[in-house]
Design an enzyme around this catalytic site. Structure first.
Site: not given
Length: 844
Positions: A28, A31, A95, A98, A516, A715, A719
């Site tokens: 709004c 905000c 290495c 680095c 599940d 899925d 879940d």
């Protein structure tokens, strides 16, 4: 609202710059005002504007305030600036030290939330507040740390492969030059040890000073030519106080070269008897380390081959139907809505839907499933899969970065670029390793100089150089990322996508897996599995009557009965006086006969006895099916059972998980009797049934308390709470719906064999990483004292710098080679190729 300014005015405020960034949570006008006031309070902020509709803020910021302060101010106001990720290609990494140096340089930039640098891919992934940290800032920070950098929109496997190939080609070129120039030096210095009289023959051709000058000239060419890369990168880091592996090589080879040069040109500057030549050590250090880097680069190029193969699946062109004619166009010219023709044996050009024709398509490189999938009108296609002997037309639905193949590549690359928790130990050690090695080398030099036999200077130099060379931490830096790259690539080839590297490590420690039921252990849609006609009744005739009535209902059970009749070729008749009784059943008149289908309570309501089929109904209920009765003209006609069939191979997958020491449980919202029936079929002992999403979270917590770390398999949508609560969330994908945001791991096919594959690969990768880390750390712990000359205290040999260089190169090659073994990890087990349930008709 203050007016927006889209660009800064350098003349008005030198160093000021215009910034624009998104803000989340705006709802709004108040905000907007709150965010504007928060930004206005920052020193040097002006021309502030917050756009509610666009959800963006813009302002001009003076040099006295870091852009990162904007995100903090927005957060303090109760809103947020979303994160973005920038990928940098980093040059000069050699290495683990680095890697740490670049990560620290990037993390120090205000607004950067995190940075991860991968030595194996030479890429940095930087998370930062969107719009507040520019790619130029990131590149500048990397360059200030002494490395090269280039921003890329997203990492691309072909580009990585090309860079690896170019790096290997450059190393091969330098290696050849180093070998050709070093060979005469080695022959001049060591020929006498191999061929008797060699030195006398040389003395007849030239005096010792001339031979020394020849060696000096050749060594200078090696050090200034092929060896220049070590000095160009190592010396600046040394001067800045941030030494890396290149600095160690530069110090070692440079010290041997300079000492030998003084011995050849001005031996009087050295103590009597200590003017020895070590040109062969300096050039062989360069040559052997170049050899190791070349072998490492060539092997490292093979670690990303899985992604390169995936990207290579997409065809270069597509055959589009326009105005009734076929037109071949480049793949990147495809647009959503185009109709593409796929001929027999071709790669499918795009993600879409079949609109004409039919064929079988091999989707194994996307789902990991070897059985071809039938494609008919309405079926979804995945770009890059291989068409069989048929042909079809498809309507394009996704192109470019939205395709399944592009999503797979992004997921795999994100996992490959991630850091595992185990890497934190490596980072802590290597952050202090190189300075510690230099200190040990200096101590070795001083100890030999003070306590060693004459000529002490020569012994001190040789042992100090050996310490510098043998302790290069290349193997430490490669131990983890190479295994991750190969392991996640291998997983992708088998239809398992690790969306982040942390899941790769966490899955290995899982002690319980909660699954599940619907869509995970079962196919996810009900089917008519059994038909038991009453005595004297014809099963097909009863099914046709029952299906005719059920066809008027939209209930999933009704759809299953109607679909079973159609599959058997039974004609469905018109229905009159249709009636649906919620929770009980349906009824109607078909061809003058009164037909009713429903649960036992519906039959009792209609006054129809069910005792003749009660025992069979109880048996089917215990097996996890839902028994229903069909009555015709007031008489019991048949028992029909509808069930969500267990997936083919699910029982084998559960048994395989239990054999690996993992507890298996089912967590489902379905009714308890059905759930327990399915659990009995699959050999699952622990069942939590009739639970809501919040109850699934509680079930995961109970399993964790009882067994330890828990993985939840579902899925990825319904879940989501349980997937988030679990230590590892695993989503069952379908091959065309893989963007499951709640999961850490995605199984591209519905085959639960992929779950076993994911667990096996996780364990194999972590075992491989432990082997690599043990080799890298044990190698240094064991050989640094040897290089320092510890064995000479008990009459043993000293380790020459040449052998040290060879051992160091071998350690890196060993680590990469060990990681490449994962490409052969876990051959796919043969399994059933057909799924679903078959309608069984049996007499009462």
């Amino acid at each position: 609202m203050s007016s927006a300014s889209s660009s800064a005015s350098p003349s008005a405020s030198p160093g000021a710059r215009a910034l624009g960034f998104p803000v989340t949570g705006l709802s709004c006008a108040s905000c907007v005002g709150r965010v504007e006031r928060a930004l206005a309070a920052l020193p040097g902020a002006r021309d502030i504007a917050v756009n509610l509709a666009a959800g963006r803020a813009s302002l001009t910021l003076g040099p006295e305030t870091a852009p990162g302060a904007l995100a903090e101010a927005v957060a303090a106001a109760g809103y947020a600036v979303p994160e973005a990720e920038t990928v940098l290609r980093v040059e000069g990494l050699s290495c683990a030290s680095c890697v740490g140096r670049v990560e620290r340089a990037l993390a120090a930039i205000p607004g950067v939330a995190g940075a991860s640098v991968n030595l194996a891919t030479a890429e940095a992934r930087v998370r930062h507040a969107e719009g507040l940290v520019g790619a130029a800032d990131l590149v500048a920070a990397v360059e200030a740390a002494g490395y090269g950098a280039e921003a890329v929109g997203a990492a691309a496997a072909p580009g990585t492969a090309d860079r690896n190939e170019a790096e290997a080609a450059g190393l091969r070129r330098d290696l050849r030059a180093a070998v050709l120039l070093s060979l005469p030096i080695v022959v001049l210095d060591m020929g006498g040890h191999l061929v008797p009289g060699f030195h006398h023959a040389l003395a007849g051709l030239a005096d010792g000073r001339t031979l020394a000058l020849v060696q000096a000239a050749l060594a200078t060419l090696v050090v200034a030519g092929p060896g220049r890369r070590f000095f160009a990168r190592g010396v600046p880091g040394l001067l800045r106080g941030h030494p890396d592996m290149n600095a160690l090589v530069a110090l070692g080879a440079g010290a041997a070269y300079l000492y030998s040069l003084v011995s050849a040109l001005a031996p009087g500057l050295l103590p009597a008897g200590s003017a020895h030549l070590y040109f062969e050590a300096s050039v062989l250090i360069v040559t052997l380390i170049l050899l190791g880097r070349f072998l490492e680069a060539r092997a490292r190029g093979r670690t990303g081959q899985a992604i390169a193969r995936l990207l290579g699946l997409a065809p270069k062109t597509a055959r589009v139907l326009r105005d009734g004619a076929e037109t071949e166009i480049p793949l990147d010219a495809l647009r959503v809505g185009d109709i593409v023709r796929v001929r027999p044996g071709e790669r499918v050009a795009a993600d879409g839907t079949v609109v004409a024709g039919a064929s079988f398509v091999d989707e194994s490189m996307v789902t990991g499933e070897s059985a071809p999938v039938r494609k008919a009108p309405g079926a979804a296609t995945v770009g890059g899969t291989l068409n069989g002997s048929g042909g079809f037309d498809l309507r394009v639905e996704r192109v470019g970065a939205d395709t399944v193949l592009a999503q797979i590549v992004r997921m795999v690359q994100a996992a490959q670029g991630a850091k595992l928790p185990i890497q934190a130990l490596v980072d802590r050690v290597t952050g202090r390793f190189v300075p510690a090695v230099m200190a040990i080398s200096a101590a070795t030099f001083l100890a030999w100089l003070a306590l060693g036999p004459e000529p002490a200077l020569g012994h001190a130099l040789v042992n100090a150089i050996a310490v510098l060379i043998i302790a290069c931490p290349c193997a430490m830096g490669l131990a983890t990322p190479t295994s991750i790259m190969v392991g996640t690539g291998r997983a992708a080839e088998r239809g398992v996508l690790f969306r982040n590297g942390t899941a790769l490590q966490a899955l290995r420690g899982v002690r319980a897996i909660a699954l599940d039921k619907t869509g995970t252990l079962t196919e996810g849609h009900p089917r008519l599995t059994d038909l038991v006609p009453a005595p004297g009744m014809d099963g097909a005739a009863v099914l046709a009557l029952a299906a005719s009535v059920e066809a008027r209902s939209e209930h999933p059970v009704a759809e299953a009965i109607a679909a079973a009749a159609r599959e058997r070729g039974l004609a469905l008749a018109a229905v009159e006086d249709f009636e649906a009784v919620p929770g009980h059943g349906v009824a109607g008149r078909v061809g003058g006969r009164r037909v009713a289908v429903g649960a036992r309570r519906y039959m009792e309501r209609l006054g129809i006895g069910t005792q003749a089929l009660a025992a069979e109904a109880e048996r089917l209920a215990q097996a996890g099916a839902s028994p229903l009765y069909a009555a015709v003209d007031g008489r019991l006609a048949a028992l029909v059972a509808v069930a969500d069939p267990v997936k083919v191979g699910a029982a084998e997958a559960v048994a395989a998980l239990r054999a690996r020491g993992v507890a298996v449980a089912m967590v489902t919202g379905d009714d308890r009797r059905t759930a327990e029936g399915v659990a009995r079929l699959l050999g699952i002992a622990e069942v939590a049934a009739e639970v809501l999403p919040a109850g699934k979270v509680e079930a995961v917590q109970r399993l964790r308390a009882a067994h330890g770390a828990v993985a939840f398999v579902g899925d990825g949508i319904n879940d989501a709470p349980a997937l988030a609560e679990a230590d590892v969330g695993i989503a069952i994908g379908t091959g065309t719906d893989i963007a499951v945001e709640s999961a850490d791991v995605v199984l591209m096919s519905g085959d639960l064999d992929g779950l076993v594959t994911a667990l096996d690969l996780s364990r194999a990768v972590m075992r491989n990483i432990r082997q690599n880390l043990f080799w890298a750390f044990a190698y240094n712990a064991a050989l640094i004292p040897v290089a320092a000359g510890a064995l000479t205290l008990v009459g043993g040999p000293a380790l020459s710098p040449v052998l040290a260089a060879g051992a160091m190169a071998l350690s890196s090659v060993f680590v990469v080679g060990n990681a490449l073994r994962l490409r052969r990890s876990g051959p796919r087990r043969p399994g059933p190729t057909a799924g679903g349930a078959r309608l069984v008709e049996r007499p009462a």
